[in-house]
Scaffold this motif. Structure first.
Motif, PDB file in Angstrom:
ATOM      1  N   ARG A 166       0.945  -0.896   0.060  1.00  0.00           N
ATOM      2  CA  ARG A 166      -0.132  -0.014   0.148  1.00  0.00           C
ATOM      3  C   ARG A 166       0.895   1.161   0.044  1.00  0.00           C
ATOM      4  NH1 ARG A 166      -5.626  -1.183   1.420  1.00  0.00           N
ATOM      5  NH2 ARG A 166      -5.947  -3.039   1.677  1.00  0.00           N
ATOM      6  N   GLU A 167       1.891   1.236   0.883  1.00  0.00           N
ATOM      7  CA  GLU A 167       2.840   2.375   0.731  1.00  0.00           C
ATOM      8  C   GLU A 167       3.482   2.602  -0.581  1.00  0.00           C
ATOM      9  OE1 GLU A 167       5.672   1.427   3.856  1.00  0.00           O
ATOM     10  OE2 GLU A 167       4.217   2.007   5.812  1.00  0.00           O
ATOM     11  N   LEU A 168       3.826   1.339  -1.102  1.00  0.00           N
ATOM     12  CA  LEU A 168       4.515   1.437  -2.396  1.00  0.00           C
ATOM     13  C   LEU A 168       3.416   1.986  -3.480  1.00  0.00           C
ATOM     14  CD1 LEU A 168       6.851   0.820  -4.551  1.00  0.00           C
ATOM     15  CD2 LEU A 168       6.119  -1.616  -4.388  1.00  0.00           C
ATOM     16  N   LEU A 169       2.129   1.761  -3.503  1.00  0.00           N
ATOM     17  CA  LEU A 169       1.281   1.910  -4.527  1.00  0.00           C
ATOM     18  C   LEU A 169       1.116   3.423  -4.283  1.00  0.00           C
ATOM     19  CD1 LEU A 169      -1.304  -0.854  -3.963  1.00  0.00           C
ATOM     20  CD2 LEU A 169       0.303  -0.260  -6.143  1.00  0.00           C
ATOM     21  N   GLU A 170       1.083   4.086  -3.039  1.00  0.00           N
ATOM     22  CA  GLU A 170       0.911   5.227  -2.661  1.00  0.00           C
ATOM     23  C   GLU A 170       1.888   6.413  -3.244  1.00  0.00           C
ATOM     24  OE1 GLU A 170      -1.295   8.729  -1.742  1.00  0.00           O
ATOM     25  OE2 GLU A 170      -2.027   6.628  -1.604  1.00  0.00           O
ATOM     26  N   ALA A 171       3.395   5.738  -2.790  1.00  0.00           N
ATOM     27  CA  ALA A 171       4.447   6.557  -3.348  1.00  0.00           C
ATOM     28  C   ALA A 171       4.447   6.651  -4.881  1.00  0.00           C
ATOM     29  CB  ALA A 171       5.571   5.633  -2.890  1.00  0.00           C
ATOM     30  N   ASN A 172       4.211   5.616  -5.511  1.00  0.00           N
ATOM     31  CA  ASN A 172       4.058   5.523  -7.020  1.00  0.00           C
ATOM     32  C   ASN A 172       2.933   6.421  -7.492  1.00  0.00           C
ATOM     33  OD1 ASN A 172       6.284   3.887  -7.410  1.00  0.00           O
ATOM     34  ND2 ASN A 172       5.095   1.880  -7.669  1.00  0.00           N
ATOM     35  N   SER A 173       2.122   7.017  -6.992  1.00  0.00           N
ATOM     36  CA  SER A 173       1.051   7.700  -7.476  1.00  0.00           C
ATOM     37  C   SER A 173       1.469   9.069  -7.268  1.00  0.00           C
ATOM     38  CB  SER A 173      -0.424   7.485  -6.569  1.00  0.00           C
ATOM     39  OG  SER A 173       0.008   7.901  -5.314  1.00  0.00           O
ATOM     40  N   GLU A 174       2.578   9.498  -6.591  1.00  0.00           N
ATOM     41  CA  GLU A 174       2.884  10.964  -6.636  1.00  0.00           C
ATOM     42  C   GLU A 174       3.717  11.246  -7.851  1.00  0.00           C
ATOM     43  OE1 GLU A 174       5.615  10.718  -3.174  1.00  0.00           O
ATOM     44  OE2 GLU A 174       3.866  10.062  -1.708  1.00  0.00           O
ATOM     45  N   LYS A 175       3.794  12.668  -8.148  1.00  0.00           N
ATOM     46  CA  LYS A 175       4.447  12.977  -9.244  1.00  0.00           C
ATOM     47  C   LYS A 175       5.833  12.947  -9.011  1.00  0.00           C
ATOM     48  CE  LYS A 175       1.171  16.403 -10.972  1.00  0.00           C
ATOM     49  NZ  LYS A 175       1.237  17.822 -11.556  1.00  0.00           N
ATOM     50  N   PRO A 176       6.598  12.409  -9.988  1.00  0.00           N
ATOM     51  CA  PRO A 176       8.069  12.229  -9.871  1.00  0.00           C
ATOM     52  C   PRO A 176       8.870  13.626  -9.901  1.00  0.00           C
ATOM     53  CG  PRO A 176       7.429  11.672 -12.124  1.00  0.00           C
ATOM     54  CD  PRO A 176       6.117  12.147 -11.397  1.00  0.00           C
TER      55      PRO A 176
END
Length: 441
Positions: A166-176
């Motif tokens: 869940r933390e990984l999915l959330e991090a991947n949803s942030e703008k790079p």
């Protein structure tokens, strides 16, 4: 051509041709004149639609009798664009989102404009609740919320656990974040930061790599005067760490077996202060041209660009090189922020990768001289493409050993063991794997 028209063309290209968004953007933006504002809006819509595709389709399916998987691609693309603007872009009024999308529909097929108008107005009327996800299964819920193929989430749940996933999915949803690497042959990092700030760019130092700068508000990079003058190149921190882990000595002989587009090659050549030689190889002419262009822009004359297939053994290179880099083709599951289309790849698309990676590593290893260094890297977080490939290689090749990684300013769990696992949710940079091996005999 306005922002929405170009966004529509790019999204159609991505959907029809299974193209990557960054490549489609470069292709279509190149031939049109856009203001920075239009360029920004078009890019926002393109990436926003791609990143949230399953979630937007879930909303479409709530409101349309014709489900999204049965719709014509152009109709679905227009609906996705309109819904994205309504649900995600507070800077655009709902009226403008509907009106502009309907006008775009009329230019392509007036018959569907009424249908699109009706769906979008329904979204506005039910805006407070239409985005609620009501499915109960965890995998289904996360697949819709973050727009991923279910197998990826299932795989991560098995390997990383519920909370980490869940933390990984959330991090991947942030703008790079955007990072640039200082060309230290021409300018210092402090001087480059000053020059960027004079252009109105927000620029700050990055602790992990002394050449790295985090930038904000850097627009239209390829036309930036500092970029054209070869003072910097765009590269993520994780990618820069590969060159730092290698840490090649001056006047060394280096081989990069899968060089394109050349970011790691040019970094290595720069670290060697334009001495020695870096042999940069790839198999596609257009990619070789990219490497050559980067070297020319950065004023690097210690790079030889060659056409060669890493899946084949070059007998003339056996035991010849001080350092060899095998930055192998991979699933890219560490760089989803930058290439969101990867979220929709099927499991079968990645099945053949480990055998290819192992073969390239085998050939690369044969090119390392005794006492030389072999670097293996990927931009994925899958153990099947990373540590499992390395462990199998070491079982077969007793003349190689993992060596402690002491060259970088980042503290990771396995550095003393000779490899680095980098995760977006833990380290705040692209997901990567880097292993450092020494040929001991």
């Amino acid at each position: 051509m306005n922002a929405r028209e170009i966004a529509y063309k790019v999204l159609l290209d991505i959907e029809k041709n299974d193209n990557y968004s960054n490549m489609a953007i470069n292709k279509h933006f190149k031939d049109v004149k856009l203001s920075n504002q239009d360029r920004g809006l078009a890019t926002e819509i393109i990436y926003g639609v791609v990143e949230n595709k399953y979630y937007i389709d879930y909303i479409i399916d709530k409101l349309s009798k014709v489900k999204s998987d049965k719709m014509e691609i152009y109709v679905k693309t227009l609906l996705r664009m309109g819904i994205y603007q309504i649900m995600f872009l507070n800077s655009i009024s709902d009226y403008a989102a509907v009106n502009e999308t309907v006008n775009l529909a009329k230019k392509n097929n007036a018959k569907v404009s009424g249908f699109i108008n009706g769906i979008l107005r329904n979204v506005i009327r039910n805006k407070e609740t239409i985005g609620n996800i009501t499915v109960k299964d965890d995998i289904d819920y996360l697949s819709i919320k973050y727009s991923y193929d279910k197998w990826i989430i299932r795989n991560w749940m098995i390997h990383f656990g519920d909370e980490f996933t869940r933390e990984l999915l959330e991090a991947n949803s942030e703008k790079p974040s955007i990072y640039v690497r200082t060309n230290t042959l021409k300018i210092t990092r402090d001087e480059l930061i000053e020059r960027l700030q004079e252009q109105g760019v927000k620029a700050s130092k990055v602790s992990q790599v002394e050449e790295a700068i985090k930038v904000e508000n850097l627009k239209n990079i390829e036309n930036n005067s500092l970029y054209k003058d070869g003072l910097f190149t765009v590269q993520d921190i994780s990618s820069m760490l590969v060159g730092k882990v290698m840490s090649p000595k001056e006047n060394s002989l280096v081989l990069d077996v899968c060089s394109a587009p050349g970011g790691k090659t040019t970094h290595i050549a720069t670290l060697m202060k334009n001495t020695g030689k870096v042999v940069a190889r790839d198999i596609y002419d257009h990619k070789l041209k990219l490497i050559n262009a980067s070297c020319k822009r950065l004023d690097l004359n210690n790079v030889d660009v060659e056409s060669f297939d890493a899946l084949k053994l070059d007998k003339e290179s056996v035991a010849k090189f001080d350092y060899v880099l095998a930055d192998v083709p991979c699933s890219g599951l560490g760089i989803i922020k930058r290439k969101p289309e990867i979220k929709y790849k099927e499991k079968e698309d990645f099945r053949d990768l480990p055998p290819i990676q192992k073969r390239i590593l085998e050939n690369a290893a044969k090119c390392v001289k005794r006492g030389g260094t072999l670097i293996y890297s990927t931009c994925t977080i899958q153990d099947t493409e990373n540590i499992e490939v390395i462990n199998e290689f070491l079982q077969k090749h007793r003349n190689f050993e993992l060596a402690p990684i002491n060259e970088v300013n980042i503290d990771l769990d396995n550095q003393e063991k000779g490899y680095m696992k980098i995760y977006p949710n833990v380290h705040g940079i692209d997901g990567f794997f880097i292993a450092k091996l020494i040929r001991v005999r």
